[in-house]
Motif scaffolding. Structure first.
Motif, PDB file in Angstrom:
ATOM      1  N   TYR A 166       1.373   3.927   0.114  1.00  0.00           N
ATOM      2  CA  TYR A 166       0.860   4.071   1.108  1.00  0.00           C
ATOM      3  C   TYR A 166      -0.754   4.954   1.291  1.00  0.00           C
ATOM      4  N   ASN A 168      -3.191   6.622   4.004  1.00  0.00           N
ATOM      5  CA  ASN A 168      -3.431   7.473   5.624  1.00  0.00           C
ATOM      6  C   ASN A 168      -4.492   8.020   5.357  1.00  0.00           C
ATOM      7  N   VAL A 173       1.722  11.158   4.754  1.00  0.00           N
ATOM      8  CA  VAL A 173       2.018   9.369   4.382  1.00  0.00           C
ATOM      9  C   VAL A 173       4.008   9.922   3.953  1.00  0.00           C
ATOM     10  N   SER A 174       3.791   8.703   5.048  1.00  0.00           N
ATOM     11  CA  SER A 174       5.319   7.733   4.745  1.00  0.00           C
ATOM     12  C   SER A 174       5.144   5.981   5.261  1.00  0.00           C
ATOM     13  N   ASN A 180       0.899   5.543   7.696  1.00  0.00           N
ATOM     14  CA  ASN A 180      -0.249   4.542   7.202  1.00  0.00           C
ATOM     15  C   ASN A 180      -1.131   4.199   7.448  1.00  0.00           C
ATOM     16  N   ARG A 183      -0.794  -0.200   3.015  1.00  0.00           N
ATOM     17  CA  ARG A 183       0.081  -0.483   2.112  1.00  0.00           C
ATOM     18  C   ARG A 183      -0.281  -1.922   1.358  1.00  0.00           C
ATOM     19  N   ALA A 212      -2.759   9.394  -0.250  1.00  0.00           N
ATOM     20  CA  ALA A 212      -2.086   8.439  -0.365  1.00  0.00           C
ATOM     21  C   ALA A 212      -0.577   9.119  -1.394  1.00  0.00           C
ATOM     22  N   VAL A 229       1.688  14.012  -1.688  1.00  0.00           N
ATOM     23  CA  VAL A 229       0.484  13.097  -1.558  1.00  0.00           C
ATOM     24  C   VAL A 229      -0.640  13.973  -1.909  1.00  0.00           C
TER      25      VAL A 229
END
Length: 234
Positions: A166, A168, A173-174, A180, A183, A212, A229
């Motif tokens: 992912y 963002n 971020v998830s 995000n 992906r 990321a 992260v």
């Protein structure tokens, strides 16, 4: 009943109500800080932000109701509480891990006395851990790689459903759609060598950096486990 008597009764009622409200407002706020983290053998358990929680039960205050404490992305938590005796329990199905048994009587319920600020380390057994994570920036994309270590191999073992990277523009971020901007899934035929490439959307290409991480969706488990992260500078 004449007007003066009715008026006096009304004033007394208002005064009683204000006094009651003042008593409620004068209750002390909790001022003891409980902090800590959830981990495995010295490693942090990385999660989706505020997606996993445990419950705290405090005895001695009438009807028991739990206080939910949510975990941050790095598995840390904090809560302001009153001093007292607490029981800590994860709700069944919460988290990409198996809770550890304390003893035959308590099972996985953690009992503790809170007397002043306290730190707590909660040891759990994740189904998998994300290892050897790395990211590489190209012109309009980010490549990512990792391997997975299977921790639980007994009758409770689970299969990997997918592995996803992912990206963002913020540090949150998830898999949550709000966290995000792009992906990409990996080919999971070899869990020791997982590779992904995320094509950056136009609005991220001009950014000085992005964030990321890689997440693992485990079959039959709602919550994903992630890598840390990473901030990627362009």
């Amino acid at each position: 009943m004449n007007f003066n008597i009715r008026y006096s009764i009304a004033l007394l009622g208002i005064a009683a109500l204000l006094h009651s409200c003042n008593e409620i407002d004068n209750f002390d706020e909790p001022d003891t800080l409980l902090t800590g983290h959830v981990g495995y053998q010295g490693d942090s358990i990385y999660l989706g932000n505020n997606e996993v929680e445990f419950q705290l039960w405090q005895s001695g205050f009438g009807k028991l109701t739990p206080l939910g404490v949510r975990l941050d992305q790095d598995g840390s938590f904090s809560a302001r509480l009153f001093n007292g005796h607490y029981k800590l329990v994860f709700v069944k199905g919460q988290g990409p891990f198996r809770t550890n048994s304390v003893n035959d009587q308590q099972l996985d319920t953690i009992s503790f006395d809170l007397k002043g600020d306290q730190q707590m380390a909660i040891e759990v057994s994740p189904y998998f851990m994300v290892r050897n994570t790395s990211f590489q920036k190209t012109t309009n994309s980010i490549g990512g790689s990792c391997s997975l270590e299977q921790i639980i191999t007994d009758a409770d073992a689970k299969a990997v459903e997918r592995v996803t990277m992912y990206v963002n523009e913020t540090q949150f971020v998830s898999d949550n759609g709000n966290f995000n901007d792009a992906r990409a899934d990996a080919d999971i035929s070899d869990l020791n060598s997982l590779n992904m490439t995320v094509e950056l959307p136009e609005h991220l290409i001009s950014k000085p950096y992005v964030f990321a991480r890689i997440g693992v969706k485990i079959s039959g488990i709602e919550d994903m486990i992630y890598s840390r992260v990473e901030k990627i500078n362009f």
